[in-house]
Motif scaffolding. Sequence first.
Motif, mmCIF file in Angstrom:
data_model
loop_
_atom_site.group_PDB
_atom_site.id
_atom_site.type_symbol
_atom_site.label_atom_id
_atom_site.label_comp_id
_atom_site.label_asym_id
_atom_site.label_seq_id
_atom_site.Cartn_x
_atom_site.Cartn_y
_atom_site.Cartn_z
ATOM 1 N N SER A 6 0.786 -1.240 0.000
ATOM 2 C CA SER A 6 0.000 0.000 0.000
ATOM 3 C C SER A 6 0.815 1.286 0.000
ATOM 4 O O SER A 6 0.271 2.349 -0.288
ATOM 5 C CB SER A 6 -0.929 0.022 1.224
ATOM 6 O OG SER A 6 -0.176 -0.018 2.427
ATOM 7 N N ARG A 7 2.099 1.221 0.313
ATOM 8 C CA ARG A 7 2.868 2.452 0.493
ATOM 9 C C ARG A 7 3.889 2.726 -0.595
ATOM 10 O O ARG A 7 4.122 3.884 -0.950
ATOM 11 C CB ARG A 7 3.591 2.421 1.851
ATOM 12 C CG ARG A 7 2.679 2.504 3.067
ATOM 13 C CD ARG A 7 3.486 2.395 4.339
ATOM 14 N NE ARG A 7 4.539 3.399 4.403
ATOM 15 C CZ ARG A 7 5.578 3.347 5.246
ATOM 16 N NH1 ARG A 7 5.696 2.327 6.078
ATOM 17 N NH2 ARG A 7 6.481 4.294 5.245
ATOM 18 N N VAL A 8 4.513 1.693 -1.122
ATOM 19 C CA VAL A 8 5.665 1.882 -2.004
ATOM 20 C C VAL A 8 5.273 1.727 -3.479
ATOM 21 O O VAL A 8 4.594 0.770 -3.856
ATOM 22 C CB VAL A 8 6.793 0.890 -1.654
ATOM 23 C CG1 VAL A 8 7.932 0.992 -2.657
ATOM 24 C CG2 VAL A 8 7.301 1.151 -0.241
ATOM 25 N N ASP A 9 5.703 2.686 -4.289
ATOM 26 C CA ASP A 9 5.520 2.638 -5.743
ATOM 27 C C ASP A 9 6.685 1.841 -6.324
ATOM 28 O O ASP A 9 7.763 2.380 -6.568
ATOM 29 C CB ASP A 9 5.491 4.064 -6.301
ATOM 30 C CG ASP A 9 5.294 4.112 -7.811
ATOM 31 O OD1 ASP A 9 5.358 3.043 -8.458
ATOM 32 O OD2 ASP A 9 5.123 5.224 -8.345
ATOM 33 N N VAL A 10 6.464 0.539 -6.546
ATOM 34 C CA VAL A 10 7.564 -0.301 -7.045
ATOM 35 C C VAL A 10 7.857 -0.041 -8.515
ATOM 36 O O VAL A 10 8.947 -0.374 -8.997
ATOM 37 C CB VAL A 10 7.296 -1.803 -6.788
ATOM 38 C CG1 VAL A 10 7.363 -2.114 -5.303
ATOM 39 C CG2 VAL A 10 5.978 -2.251 -7.381
ATOM 40 N N CYS A 11 6.911 0.567 -9.242
ATOM 41 C CA CYS A 11 7.193 0.926 -10.634
ATOM 42 C C CYS A 11 8.318 1.961 -10.688
ATOM 43 O O CYS A 11 9.176 1.909 -11.575
ATOM 44 C CB CYS A 11 5.940 1.472 -11.304
ATOM 45 S SG CYS A 11 6.156 1.854 -13.055
ATOM 46 N N LYS A 12 8.324 2.883 -9.749
ATOM 47 C CA LYS A 12 9.376 3.896 -9.679
ATOM 48 C C LYS A 12 10.747 3.243 -9.513
ATOM 49 O O LYS A 12 11.734 3.630 -10.160
ATOM 50 C CB LYS A 12 9.091 4.845 -8.506
ATOM 51 C CG LYS A 12 10.120 5.926 -8.295
ATOM 52 C CD LYS A 12 9.742 6.800 -7.092
ATOM 53 C CE LYS A 12 10.829 7.828 -6.783
ATOM 54 N NZ LYS A 12 10.481 8.636 -5.587
ATOM 55 N N ILE A 13 10.801 2.213 -8.676
ATOM 56 C CA ILE A 13 12.058 1.489 -8.465
ATOM 57 C C ILE A 13 12.450 0.745 -9.738
ATOM 58 O O ILE A 13 13.606 0.808 -10.178
ATOM 59 C CB ILE A 13 11.918 0.512 -7.285
ATOM 60 C CG1 ILE A 13 11.699 1.281 -5.975
ATOM 61 C CG2 ILE A 13 13.150 -0.384 -7.178
ATOM 62 C CD1 ILE A 13 11.376 0.402 -4.782
ATOM 63 N N ALA A 14 11.487 0.062 -10.349
ATOM 64 C CA ALA A 14 11.781 -0.704 -11.563
ATOM 65 C C ALA A 14 12.261 0.201 -12.697
ATOM 66 O O ALA A 14 13.178 -0.154 -13.449
ATOM 67 C CB ALA A 14 10.547 -1.493 -11.999
ATOM 68 N N LEU A 15 11.652 1.366 -12.825
ATOM 69 C CA LEU A 15 12.046 2.309 -13.876
ATOM 70 C C LEU A 15 13.502 2.734 -13.722
ATOM 71 O O LEU A 15 14.206 2.929 -14.724
ATOM 72 C CB LEU A 15 11.137 3.543 -13.847
ATOM 73 C CG LEU A 15 9.742 3.366 -14.466
ATOM 74 C CD1 LEU A 15 8.853 4.550 -14.106
ATOM 75 C CD2 LEU A 15 9.838 3.219 -15.979
ATOM 76 N N SER A 16 13.966 2.865 -12.497
ATOM 77 C CA SER A 16 15.353 3.287 -12.270
ATOM 78 C C SER A 16 16.353 2.229 -12.738
ATOM 79 O O SER A 16 17.521 2.525 -12.968
ATOM 80 C CB SER A 16 15.583 3.602 -10.789
ATOM 81 O OG SER A 16 15.564 2.428 -10.011
ATOM 82 N N PHE A 17 15.870 0.983 -12.901
ATOM 83 C CA PHE A 17 16.718 -0.100 -13.395
ATOM 84 C C PHE A 17 16.404 -0.424 -14.870
ATOM 85 O O PHE A 17 16.851 -1.439 -15.389
ATOM 86 C CB PHE A 17 16.520 -1.360 -12.559
ATOM 87 C CG PHE A 17 17.145 -1.305 -11.180
ATOM 88 C CD1 PHE A 17 18.491 -1.605 -10.998
ATOM 89 C CD2 PHE A 17 16.387 -0.961 -10.078
ATOM 90 C CE1 PHE A 17 19.067 -1.574 -9.736
ATOM 91 C CE2 PHE A 17 16.937 -0.928 -8.806
ATOM 92 C CZ PHE A 17 18.284 -1.234 -8.637
#
Length: 320
Positions: free
Chosen positions: A275-286
């Motif tokens: 509910s809290r973390v935008d994992v797409c943002k993390i994936a985009l950085s990779f």
Amino acid sequence: MEHGAEYAEAKRLVEASRHITIVGHLNPDADALGTALGLWWVFRELSKRADVVFVSRPLPQNLSFLPGFGKVRHSINPKCDLIVSVDCGSFDRLGIERPEGAKLINIDHHRSNTAYGDVNIIEPAFASASEAAFRLVTEAGWDIPKNCAVNFYAALLSDTGFFGYEGVGVRVFDFAKALLRLGADPEWTARMLRENEPLSKLRLLPRVLQTLRLYLQGRAAGLDVTMRMLKESGATVNETDDMVNYARSLATVEVGFLIREEADGGLKVSLRSKSRVDVCKIALSFGGGGHIRAAGFTIYDMERNMLKEKLLKMIEEELE
């Protein structure tokens, strides 16, 4: 192109085409296969020559119940004049060469989509790629055969986590109701998606769960899959797709991840959050992409422990 106009242009391209190839991303899931096969049945009703192409071998056999599954090809016909891609955020993830002169309609629901088509139908608010495909079909006024509805419903059910993920609301249930009226069977589809697994997957699962580790005071959990595990269990990479959910399912965990060793030396990372973390943002950085709660990427120039260290640092920053 003004939002909404892309549907009219996609209708024009489909109706003007002679040979359509529907293609989805490497290592396809139920949304990619169900959406592609659903459109294939629609295009057959339009008397179009149509192929469904997924480059990956083998295809996930637990999805062999999808109508038309046995008709899937693994290479594109260079004579096709229209490509329709589904559920794929970037062209390179299709694994194909684009035939000279072929137009491309890109149908997706990932907000990280790179808009690589001549026509881009990208609906990040939609629960599945099948929902965007269904809108195209209904706005175009094309007939929807029962086998299309079955495929679209399987795609929707899978990509919403059996209607349990964020973003499920009235519109999603209206879509599901429309598919049921067109002939989709909810009980049978749910049973086939949940209880059609190969023995090799159950042999792989305990090996993967033994790698479970908690991080960041229990707010993150990780799993590992190696080529050796796959070989020993006889499993394919497709059979690991939903195992990351075991990491996320723990009571204290906000982000779960799974790192899978690939045959070509790469590391495929799947990310899930509650509910809290935008994992797409993390994936985009990779260099990857996906959704707010479900994303992924593949990396080739980093050792597993270093990757895990960088990943956990980013997750920690998002949790603060």
